[in-house]
Motif scaffolding. Sequence first.
Motif, PDB file in Angstrom:
ATOM      1  N   THR A   1       0.834  -1.202   0.000  1.00 16.92           N
ATOM      2  CA  THR A   1       0.000   0.000   0.000  1.00 16.92           C
ATOM      3  C   THR A   1       0.871   1.256   0.000  1.00 16.92           C
ATOM      4  O   THR A   1       0.623   2.206  -0.749  1.00 16.92           O
ATOM      5  N   LYS A   2       1.886   1.264   0.836  1.00 13.76           N
ATOM      6  CA  LYS A   2       2.819   2.397   0.918  1.00 13.76           C
ATOM      7  C   LYS A   2       3.462   2.663  -0.441  1.00 13.76           C
ATOM      8  O   LYS A   2       3.477   3.808  -0.922  1.00 13.76           O
TER       9      LYS A   2
ATOM     10  N   ARG B   1      -3.635   0.585   8.181  1.00 10.30           N
ATOM     11  CA  ARG B   1      -2.563   1.197   8.966  1.00 10.30           C
ATOM     12  C   ARG B   1      -1.890   2.322   8.187  1.00 10.30           C
ATOM     13  O   ARG B   1      -1.638   3.410   8.731  1.00 10.30           O
ATOM     14  N   TRP B   2      -1.602   2.095   6.908  1.00 11.38           N
ATOM     15  CA  TRP B   2      -0.960   3.160   6.116  1.00 11.38           C
ATOM     16  C   TRP B   2      -1.894   4.357   5.986  1.00 11.38           C
ATOM     17  O   TRP B   2      -1.473   5.506   6.190  1.00 11.38           O
ATOM     18  N   PHE B   3      -3.159   4.136   5.650  1.00 10.18           N
ATOM     19  CA  PHE B   3      -4.088   5.256   5.473  1.00 10.18           C
ATOM     20  C   PHE B   3      -4.255   6.043   6.768  1.00 10.18           C
ATOM     21  O   PHE B   3      -4.235   7.285   6.761  1.00 10.18           O
ATOM     22  N   ASN B   4      -4.402   5.346   7.894  1.00 13.61           N
ATOM     23  CA  ASN B   4      -4.574   6.036   9.173  1.00 13.61           C
ATOM     24  C   ASN B   4      -3.326   6.826   9.558  1.00 13.61           C
ATOM     25  O   ASN B   4      -3.422   7.917  10.115  1.00 13.61           O
TER      26      ASN B   4
ATOM     27  N   TYR C   1      -5.891   9.626   6.670  1.00 12.91           N
ATOM     28  CA  TYR C   1      -7.110   9.190   5.986  1.00 12.91           C
ATOM     29  C   TYR C   1      -7.810   8.200   6.935  1.00 12.91           C
ATOM     30  O   TYR C   1      -7.468   7.019   6.990  1.00 12.91           O
ATOM     31  N   LYS C   2      -8.771   8.684   7.655  1.00 12.43           N
ATOM     32  CA  LYS C   2      -9.349   7.949   8.778  1.00 12.43           C
ATOM     33  C   LYS C   2     -10.189   6.757   8.332  1.00 12.43           C
ATOM     34  O   LYS C   2     -11.174   6.895   7.601  1.00 12.43           O
ATOM     35  N   ILE C   3      -9.753   5.595   8.791  1.00 13.73           N
ATOM     36  CA  ILE C   3     -10.538   4.363   8.609  1.00 13.73           C
ATOM     37  C   ILE C   3     -10.850   3.833  10.007  1.00 13.73           C
ATOM     38  O   ILE C   3      -9.940   3.495  10.782  1.00 13.73           O
TER      39      ILE C   3
END
Length: 325
Positions: free
Chosen positions: A271-272, A310-313, A317-319
């Motif tokens: 993802t990163k 984890r990457w988005f948070n 970018y709140k999940i």
Amino acid sequence: MKLQSLLAASFASALIVSASASAQDRSDWPEKFTVGTASQGGTYFAYGSGWAHFISENLGVSGGAEITGGPMQNMALVHTGDLKFGLTTLGPAQESIDGNSPLAPGMKMDNVCAIFPMYQTPFSVTALAGSGIKSISDIPDGAKIGFGPAGSTSDTYFPKMMDALGVKYERRNGSWSDLGGQLQDGLIDVVAFAAGIPIPAVSQLEVQTDVNIIGMTDEEQAKILKNFPVSKFDIPASTYQSLDQPSHVVSMWNFAIANCDVPEDFVYEITKLTMENNDKMVGIHKAAKSSIPENYSKNTVLPWHPGAARWFNEHGYKIDDSQIK
């Protein structure tokens, strides 16, 4: 000299520790991976095979793409673990999660997780210019329409859309490349494409013959928006040489998916790499202009893989925990 020796020894020791940590981090990573795409000549295959190579090259894990029947089959293959990764469209994803996949009726495919947004799939129609078909209403009764591979997003939704618009047709299936060839040879009358743009098969057709790329009228668009899980979309005129103005159609979002049991750290690094290198992704396919973190919110169907979440948070970018598998 003693200081230099001490520093050199410390640096060497740090390298060993770093290497050991890296090896430890990768201890549960798969030795190889495969991405489920779709037929050759379509955007999924071009995007997926390029992305698999990009990941493999940068993370040092052998990876490649597999030709499949598209989003619906990819959901099934990723759910069962036959494939680690795949590409899907949110409409077929919802049907699969609910147990309504025609490939496995009653099986709720709930072990599939989202990892990042890809792009929107526009639904558009292509006919030979010489056919005289310039609009959906021009399609004659009994026309042979190619809807892509069986079980694909196009094959799942476009026939229903045509029904809603009152088109009477004979259904044909095949890879986008094959259907493009059949259109050119006069074996079918229309191809109803649902794929990221530019669609390789359409671009190839344009080189070889004159085509009409057909959009929807406001009335047709409104009827489809009311009855299907899609949104408005304009195909820019610059997409194809056959367009001299934007083509008004509808679209559906695509997401990359992973089996939810794929190791968290592996998915995090994937993802990163993908989300932080959009220029490289656009180099793989122009549709990847939409493969950016901000579009994570378009996922209203799939649970998120912990590694991706984890990457988005970490990047704002709140999940929510309730959305993570």
